[in-house]
Design a protein around this motif. Sequence first.
Motif, mmCIF file in Angstrom:
data_model
loop_
_atom_site.group_PDB
_atom_site.id
_atom_site.type_symbol
_atom_site.label_atom_id
_atom_site.label_comp_id
_atom_site.label_asym_id
_atom_site.label_seq_id
_atom_site.Cartn_x
_atom_site.Cartn_y
_atom_site.Cartn_z
ATOM 1 N N LYS A 168 -5.601 15.630 6.540
ATOM 2 C CA LYS A 168 -6.175 14.797 5.943
ATOM 3 C C LYS A 168 -7.431 13.998 7.298
ATOM 4 C CE LYS A 168 -4.246 12.943 1.945
ATOM 5 N NZ LYS A 168 -3.535 12.110 2.291
ATOM 6 N N GLY A 169 -7.202 15.309 8.615
ATOM 7 C CA GLY A 169 -8.396 14.774 9.188
ATOM 8 C C GLY A 169 -8.202 13.748 10.234
ATOM 9 N N VAL A 170 -7.416 13.395 10.432
ATOM 10 C CA VAL A 170 -6.664 11.997 11.264
ATOM 11 C C VAL A 170 -5.985 13.150 12.541
ATOM 12 C CG1 VAL A 170 -6.399 10.837 10.187
ATOM 13 C CG2 VAL A 170 -4.579 11.523 10.090
ATOM 14 N N ALA A 212 5.543 19.057 8.335
ATOM 15 C CA ALA A 212 5.697 19.093 7.186
ATOM 16 C C ALA A 212 4.386 17.324 7.337
ATOM 17 C CB ALA A 212 6.966 19.144 5.996
ATOM 18 N N LEU A 213 4.635 16.760 8.148
ATOM 19 C CA LEU A 213 4.547 15.252 8.140
ATOM 20 C C LEU A 213 2.973 15.378 8.734
ATOM 21 C CD1 LEU A 213 4.596 12.487 7.293
ATOM 22 C CD2 LEU A 213 5.986 14.690 6.746
ATOM 23 N N ALA A 214 3.059 16.474 9.969
ATOM 24 C CA ALA A 214 2.076 17.275 10.919
ATOM 25 C C ALA A 214 0.988 17.466 10.379
ATOM 26 C CB ALA A 214 2.459 17.539 12.523
ATOM 27 N N ASP A 215 1.738 18.949 9.695
ATOM 28 C CA ASP A 215 0.670 19.323 8.807
ATOM 29 C C ASP A 215 -0.580 18.663 7.284
ATOM 30 O OD1 ASP A 215 0.982 21.982 9.655
ATOM 31 O OD2 ASP A 215 2.917 22.203 7.607
ATOM 32 N N GLU A 216 0.593 17.523 7.678
ATOM 33 C CA GLU A 216 -0.421 16.126 5.899
ATOM 34 C C GLU A 216 -1.531 15.788 6.867
ATOM 35 O OE1 GLU A 216 -1.080 13.896 2.738
ATOM 36 O OE2 GLU A 216 -0.641 15.876 3.127
ATOM 37 N N ARG A 241 0.555 -1.224 -0.231
ATOM 38 C CA ARG A 241 -0.332 0.316 0.203
ATOM 39 C C ARG A 241 0.522 1.271 0.228
ATOM 40 N NH1 ARG A 241 -2.570 -3.766 -0.936
ATOM 41 N NH2 ARG A 241 -4.614 -4.907 -0.139
ATOM 42 N N ASP A 242 0.523 2.202 -0.767
ATOM 43 C CA ASP A 242 0.614 3.383 -0.350
ATOM 44 C C ASP A 242 0.752 3.828 0.615
ATOM 45 O OD1 ASP A 242 3.113 5.512 -1.966
ATOM 46 O OD2 ASP A 242 0.817 6.422 -1.957
ATOM 47 N N GLU A 243 -0.590 4.511 1.575
ATOM 48 C CA GLU A 243 -0.527 5.367 2.837
ATOM 49 C C GLU A 243 -2.033 4.577 2.554
ATOM 50 O OE1 GLU A 243 -1.846 9.606 2.073
ATOM 51 O OE2 GLU A 243 -0.157 9.907 1.327
ATOM 52 N N LEU A 244 -2.276 4.098 4.027
ATOM 53 C CA LEU A 244 -3.491 3.822 4.605
ATOM 54 C C LEU A 244 -3.504 4.590 5.876
ATOM 55 C CD1 LEU A 244 -3.197 0.500 5.481
ATOM 56 C CD2 LEU A 244 -1.038 1.758 5.126
ATOM 57 N N VAL A 245 -4.648 4.459 6.171
ATOM 58 C CA VAL A 245 -5.407 4.874 8.261
ATOM 59 C C VAL A 245 -5.266 3.815 9.320
ATOM 60 C CG1 VAL A 245 -6.571 6.119 9.883
ATOM 61 C CG2 VAL A 245 -5.881 7.172 6.662
ATOM 62 N N HIS A 246 -4.196 3.776 9.450
ATOM 63 C CA HIS A 246 -4.986 2.583 11.419
ATOM 64 C C HIS A 246 -5.189 3.655 11.795
ATOM 65 C CE1 HIS A 246 -3.158 -0.159 13.860
ATOM 66 N NE2 HIS A 246 -3.160 0.478 14.510
ATOM 67 N N THR A 247 -6.674 3.036 12.688
ATOM 68 C CA THR A 247 -7.127 2.873 13.766
ATOM 69 C C THR A 247 -6.883 2.125 15.127
ATOM 70 O OG1 THR A 247 -8.694 3.181 12.511
ATOM 71 C CG2 THR A 247 -9.307 3.437 14.363
ATOM 72 N N THR A 248 -6.138 3.005 16.485
ATOM 73 C CA THR A 248 -6.078 1.790 17.405
ATOM 74 C C THR A 248 -6.165 1.442 17.957
ATOM 75 O OG1 THR A 248 -5.644 4.111 18.680
ATOM 76 C CG2 THR A 248 -3.800 3.610 17.636
ATOM 77 N N ALA A 249 -6.621 0.528 19.369
ATOM 78 C CA ALA A 249 -7.833 0.162 20.028
ATOM 79 C C ALA A 249 -8.478 1.397 20.563
ATOM 80 C CB ALA A 249 -6.989 -0.735 21.095
ATOM 81 N N ASN A 250 -7.709 2.711 21.210
ATOM 82 C CA ASN A 250 -8.307 3.714 21.293
ATOM 83 C C ASN A 250 -8.928 4.318 20.724
ATOM 84 O OD1 ASN A 250 -6.069 4.920 21.279
ATOM 85 N ND2 ASN A 250 -5.565 4.710 23.275
ATOM 86 N N GLY A 251 -8.848 3.958 19.012
ATOM 87 C CA GLY A 251 -9.629 4.708 18.433
ATOM 88 C C GLY A 251 -9.290 6.214 17.957
ATOM 89 N N LYS A 252 -7.584 6.255 17.949
ATOM 90 C CA LYS A 252 -6.984 7.340 17.250
ATOM 91 C C LYS A 252 -6.568 7.167 15.736
ATOM 92 C CE LYS A 252 -4.130 10.032 20.411
ATOM 93 N NZ LYS A 252 -4.751 9.318 21.912
ATOM 94 N N TYR A 260 2.972 12.933 15.678
ATOM 95 C CA TYR A 260 4.091 12.683 15.460
ATOM 96 C C TYR A 260 4.666 11.392 15.528
ATOM 97 C CZ TYR A 260 8.351 12.867 12.669
ATOM 98 O OH TYR A 260 9.448 12.191 12.012
ATOM 99 N N CYS A 261 5.106 10.501 15.069
ATOM 100 C CA CYS A 261 5.480 8.913 15.524
ATOM 101 C C CYS A 261 6.526 8.520 14.265
ATOM 102 C CB CYS A 261 4.774 7.557 15.576
ATOM 103 S SG CYS A 261 3.247 8.164 17.124
ATOM 104 N N ASN A 262 7.362 8.564 14.506
ATOM 105 C CA ASN A 262 8.614 8.075 13.630
ATOM 106 C C ASN A 262 9.478 6.624 14.391
ATOM 107 O OD1 ASN A 262 11.421 7.337 12.323
ATOM 108 N ND2 ASN A 262 10.840 9.283 11.237
ATOM 109 N N ASP A 263 9.098 5.524 13.525
ATOM 110 C CA ASP A 263 9.619 4.699 14.095
ATOM 111 C C ASP A 263 11.323 4.385 14.641
ATOM 112 O OD1 ASP A 263 10.299 3.847 11.560
ATOM 113 O OD2 ASP A 263 8.046 2.526 11.054
#
Length: 291
Positions: free
Chosen positions: A211-213, A203-207, A119-130, A234-237
């Motif tokens: 996207k409304g996430v 820039a990542l936070a602005d994106e 996948r190019d990008e996608l939205v992950h929903t955490t167990a607490n709804g984020k 913002y999370c960088n692994d």
Amino acid sequence: MKPADQFLNRKLHKSGKKEVTRFRTIWISDLHLGTSGCQAAKLLEFLRATESETLYLVGDIIDGWQLKRRWYWDQTHNNVVQTVLKKAKKGTNVIFVPGNHDESIRQFIDLDFGGIKVRDELVHTTANGKRMLVLHGDRFDGVIACAKWLAYVGDSLYTVILKFNQVFNNWRARAGLPYWSLSQYLKLKVKNAVSYITQFEDALADEARRKGVDGIICGHIHKPEIRDINGILYCNDGDWVESLSALVEDEQGELKLVTWHDIVYQSQHARDRHELETEADAELEVSVVTG
């Protein structure tokens, strides 16, 4: 914030054998398989010591740039790939989000191979709804976007620094000193590098905001981080060249950075300590009986 021993869901059997550490989700990126700088042996230990419902591979998994220059691929790199494929076969939801170093994989976006979703990008929903946007992050890097040739030059320089770092840390290990990263030191000390990292994160936070996430999860710059940027998480692994880090989610939806040291090294010490305590208890029982 939970103590580390509560966040890491690991157990010890009476025999001292450790069960794997379980998470709801694990994100790893910037493995750079195909380079001598990849810490493949430690990565393999980490993969074998952990389980998750979903495993995200957030780009730069295989370093196509370096493989075009010089072929480097040993058995440990094969073992890493085989371990990931085995996880997918056994039911782990494995999602591969290509980066700039493995950009050739982007031609297969939205296809599935061997149980691995590309996948190019996608939205992950955490167990607490984020809701967290997941992408590699290279398209928000001005150097990659505007002057790719400069990125190749920088990559070559980075490789030289890593080779020097390996020699230097071999000497430190023989002297009984801990690992020290020259490139990370330079990133944190050089003003332009600090400015570059800050601009990338903003820039990542602005994106994510656009996207409304609730937040964003990425890799690319090899700097593990979790922080709030004006209401966006913002999370960088991090990476598996220097920091040996991963982002993980527990069953309650809490996100945290962990390292090889947290998962493997400390667990080994816990097993060793458990074995010593068991032996001491056995010796005490014998002395009581025979006394």
